[in-house]
Structure formats: C-alpha cells, structure tokens
Design an enzyme around this catalytic site. Structure first.
Site, PDB file in Angstrom:
ATOM      1  N   SER A  15       0.850  -1.196   0.000  1.00 47.02           N
ATOM      2  CA  SER A  15       0.000   0.000   0.000  1.00 47.02           C
ATOM      3  C   SER A  15       0.881   1.240   0.000  1.00 47.02           C
ATOM      4  CB  SER A  15      -0.931   0.018   1.224  1.00 47.02           C
ATOM      5  OG  SER A  15      -0.165   0.136   2.423  1.00 47.02           O
ATOM      6  N   LEU A  17       3.172   4.473  -0.284  1.00 43.23           N
ATOM      7  CA  LEU A  17       4.400   4.800  -1.001  1.00 43.23           C
ATOM      8  C   LEU A  17       5.099   3.562  -1.545  1.00 43.23           C
ATOM      9  CD1 LEU A  17       5.958   7.444   1.395  1.00 43.23           C
ATOM     10  CD2 LEU A  17       5.129   7.879  -0.922  1.00 43.23           C
ATOM     11  N   GLY A  18       5.123   2.502  -0.747  1.00 42.18           N
ATOM     12  CA  GLY A  18       5.788   1.286  -1.186  1.00 42.18           C
ATOM     13  C   GLY A  18       5.141   0.694  -2.422  1.00 42.18           C
ATOM     14  N   SER A 125      11.851  10.978   6.973  1.00 41.87           N
ATOM     15  CA  SER A 125      10.849  12.023   7.181  1.00 41.87           C
ATOM     16  C   SER A 125      11.561  13.299   7.590  1.00 41.87           C
ATOM     17  CB  SER A 125       9.860  11.614   8.275  1.00 41.87           C
ATOM     18  OG  SER A 125       9.066  12.722   8.683  1.00 41.87           O
ATOM     19  N   TYR A 151       7.853   7.888  16.678  1.00 41.28           N
ATOM     20  CA  TYR A 151       7.944   7.904  15.215  1.00 41.28           C
ATOM     21  C   TYR A 151       9.122   8.759  14.745  1.00 41.28           C
ATOM     22  CZ  TYR A 151       6.859   8.721  10.324  1.00 41.28           C
ATOM     23  OH  TYR A 151       6.950   8.812   8.960  1.00 41.28           O
TER      24      TYR A 151
END
Length: 300
Positions: A15, A17-18, A125, A151
């Site tokens: 799903s 970006l991958g 990120s 994160y």
C-alpha cells in the site's frame, strides 16, 4: 531509467508509497520483490513474507533471497500507535522502522551486486529535525512513551543509519550507494488513519494544502533508487509546494550527520539485532554470536 533485468526489494509494498514505488519500478522492467506482512495484498509482485517487527521473520526473509539484488528500498513504516513491544521486546515503532531495516540491510548486503549501480534507499521524514537525540539506553520505552517522539526518533535513526552506512561502504571500497529520501506530506493510509478525531482533522488540512498522492510522493524515492545523479549525503525530497514535483537535494541537519551518534547507534543496533555487516563483500552471512537478544516483555 530502464530497470529491465534488475531485481528490487521494496518493504511495505502492499500500500501507499511502497506500492507506488514498486509499481513504477515494475513498469520500467524491474523484477520487484514485495517484502510484506500479507503477500495476498501484493500479489501483483513477487510477494514474500516479511514482518520487520520480528527479527526472526527478517532472518527468514533474507535467507530466502537467493538472487542478486540491485536495489533495496527500506520503505515500510508504522506510526501513531500505542506503546507495543516487538517479538524481541523492543518498542515496536523503533523496531519496525529502524531495527528491522538495519537487520535486513545487513543480512542482504552480500547479495547486493558490486557493479557500481547497486543502491540502498532509506525512506525518511523531514520531521527528524525536531529530535536531537535518541533514547538508545531505553529501546523498550519503559521510562516514558510518546507516539510522536517514537515515530520521529525512529526516522532520525533511519537517517543516521543511512548516512553512516554510506560512509562505511566507501571506506571498505564497496561500490554500493546508500541514499536517504523523503516523500514530503504523502496522502497515504498511515497519515490518514489516525486514532483521534482531532488528529484526523489536522491531517486532512495538511493533506489538502501540501499533501501529494502516493504516486507523486514516491518520485524522490524513485529518483534515489534509479537516477545516476542521485548523491549520497543529500536529503532527497520534494519542494514544499504540492504542485511542484521537482526533486530537491536538501542539506542534512548537523545533529543527524554526527559520527559520534552514528557510531553509538550502530553499536546499539548490532547488539539488539545480532547482525554484523559484511562490508568486505564476502559470502558468509553477516551474523555474529547467537542472534538477537530476547527481552522479557514489559507491561504497557
């Protein structure tokens, strides 16, 4: 770039970006191995089971990769989750986003082609700038936990690792590039499926103003994975304006390029995963000792 005859591994290719990255690479002729938890969701590729939250699964996946690998895209990630522990007792966001990818990269390094074109791409990120240190003496987050810090910390670790890996590969004379890229604000399931109503409302505003669909957000990742002009040491990503798809080679903040932090992170990751990198290009699996330490799960 024409990718015919080249083998690419993309983690988290079921799903977001991958998936967008894997589809474009396949369209350009690559043999794409989708490293995913649920192979049925990535049936359009050569899908194989990988759970980055379990180092035993990482080892099993790596052992099953027999073909030479041209590109490894360390893309999969989780975030905005309550505190959970991995199969080996580490905080799950850090374990999935960083420790699992560290182990996977080390275990696959002897499968990477030494033809001068192979590369490893770490998907980061820009939020990493908001965290200056890493809690490397508390990998289970027993002394406090924040979803946001977990994160951002995992993404800082991934960036520091990507830069340090390139330095070590160069010192060893290995012709493999290690690059770091980021998608900007991507309109993907991880950014949309937030647990709180306030979080979802805030994210919807961000996505409407600066967000990009996955196929456009994947452009910097694809550039890092395929373009000869992509340079290690740059933070490869988009411009802020959502209609501008040009790739920008951004500077790395000094704290993320600190070799002292990199050396400490590397040592901690080796100890946690049991993986030693075969930087000399031998054929033996780059593993020393009995394997990853198993920790007793803590409450929480």
């Amino acid at each position: 770039m024409d990718m015919a005859g080249r083998t690419v591994i993309v983690t988290g290719a079921s799903s977001g970006l991958g998936q967008a990255t894997a589809r474009e690479l396949k369209r350009r002729g690559a043999h794409v191995i989708a490293a995913v938890r649920t192979p049925a969701r990535a049936a359009e590729f050569d899908a194989r089971v990988l759970d980055l939250n379990d180092l035993d699964s990482v080892r099993a996946f790596a052992a099953g990769v027999r073909e030479p690998v041209d590109v490894l895209v360390n893309n999969a990630g989780i975030g905005n989750r309550p505190r959970e522990l991995s199969a080996q007792g580490f905080e799950s966001t850090f374990a999935t986003n960083f420790l699992g990818h560290f182990a996977l990269t080390g275990l696959l390094l002897d499968r990477m082609r030494d033809d001068g074109r192979a590369r490893i791409v770490h998907v980061g990120s820009a939020l990493y700038r908001h965290m200056k240190t890493l809690p490397l003496d508390d990998l289970a987050a027993e002394r406090g936990y924040s979803k946001g810090r977990a994160y951002v910390g995992s993404k800082l670790a991934q960036l520091v690792f990507g830069l340090e890996l390139d330095r070590r590969l160069r010192r060893a004379g290995r012709p493999i590039r290690s690059l770091v890229a980021h998608p900007g604000m991507a309109n993907t399931p991880m950014n949309s499926n937030l647990p709180s109503r306030a979080g979802r409302a805030f994210m919807s505003v961000l996505q409407a103003t600066v967000g990009r669909p996955a196929d456009r957000a994947a452009i910097p990742i694809l550039y890092a994975a395929t373009d000869p002009a992509a340079r290690p040491g740059d933070f490869i990503g988009p411009r802020l304006r959502r209609w501008d798809d040009r790739v920008h080679a951004g500077a790395i903040a000094p704290h993320a390029a600190d070799p002292t932090l990199a050396a400490r992170l590397w040592a901690v990751a080796e100890d946690a995963t049991g993986v030693r990198f075969d930087l000399d290009g031998g054929t033996a699996p780059p593993v020393a000792g009995p394997g990853p330490r198993r920790r007793r799960p803590a409450a929480g």
